[in-house]
Scaffold this motif. Structure first.
Motif, PDB file in Angstrom:
ATOM      1  N   GLN A   1       0.907  -1.045   0.031  1.00 35.90           N
ATOM      2  CA  GLN A   1       0.124   0.154   0.185  1.00 35.90           C
ATOM      3  C   GLN A   1       0.862   1.435   0.002  1.00 35.90           C
ATOM      4  O   GLN A   1       0.508   2.266  -0.626  1.00 35.90           O
ATOM      5  CB  GLN A   1      -0.896   0.170   1.317  1.00 35.90           C
TER       6      GLN A   1
ATOM      7  N   TYR B   1       1.304   4.249  -2.855  1.00 37.04           N
ATOM      8  CA  TYR B   1       0.888   5.460  -2.583  1.00 37.04           C
ATOM      9  C   TYR B   1       2.022   6.457  -3.538  1.00 37.04           C
ATOM     10  O   TYR B   1       1.581   7.266  -3.850  1.00 37.04           O
ATOM     11  CB  TYR B   1       1.066   5.859  -0.988  1.00 37.04           C
TER      12      TYR B   1
ATOM     13  N   ALA C   1      -5.074   8.364   1.178  1.00 38.40           N
ATOM     14  CA  ALA C   1      -4.220   7.504   1.212  1.00 38.40           C
ATOM     15  C   ALA C   1      -2.990   7.703   2.323  1.00 38.40           C
ATOM     16  O   ALA C   1      -2.564   7.059   3.132  1.00 38.40           O
ATOM     17  CB  ALA C   1      -3.268   6.973  -0.081  1.00 38.40           C
TER      18      ALA C   1
END
Length: 126
Positions: free
Chosen positions: A35, A39, A78
């Protein structure tokens, strides 16, 4: 709060996201790495889109402004989401997040021209 190195985390951001076994903790660590890596891809995409808009002649259209704003909102969301994961204060998850962001920054910066590296946009907390 204090930094801990436990391999069992009752909740990670969502009530249903638990890491209470070595297998689920390893999966959570890999997912957090991925993740934060992604990003950085979003930050890179914002920079590339802004560079493309700056290079084109004429005014920026409303549709282009909506796309830029949407990308900004997504990167802001995010960054806040990743900050909340960091706030579990689990040293291993924090390390996975930082390593993912660092690897993502290195990987995705290859796609930006050298002169544009300093112009990469950051979200609110980056």
């Amino acid at each position: 709060m204090y930094l801990n190195w436990s391999t069992s985390v009752p909740y990670i951001f969502f009530r249903w996201w638990t890491a209470d076994t070595p297998f689920t903790f390893t999966l959570a660590t890999l997912l957090i790495f991925a993740q934060s890596f992604c990003y950085e891809a979003l930050i890179n995409a914002r920079a590339r889109y802004d560079a493309r808009l700056a290079a084109q002649p004429g005014e920026v259209t409303l549709g282009q402004r909506v796309v830029r704003s949407s990308m900004f909102m997504a990167s802001n969301l995010a960054s806040l989401y990743l900050m909340m994961i960091f706030m579990t204060y689990n040293g291993i998850l924090c390390a996975a997040l930082v390593l993912g962001a660092g690897c993502g920054h290195l990987f995705w910066s290859v796609w930006l021209p050298e002169g544009e590296l300093g112009k990469r946009p950051r979200a609110c907390c980056g």
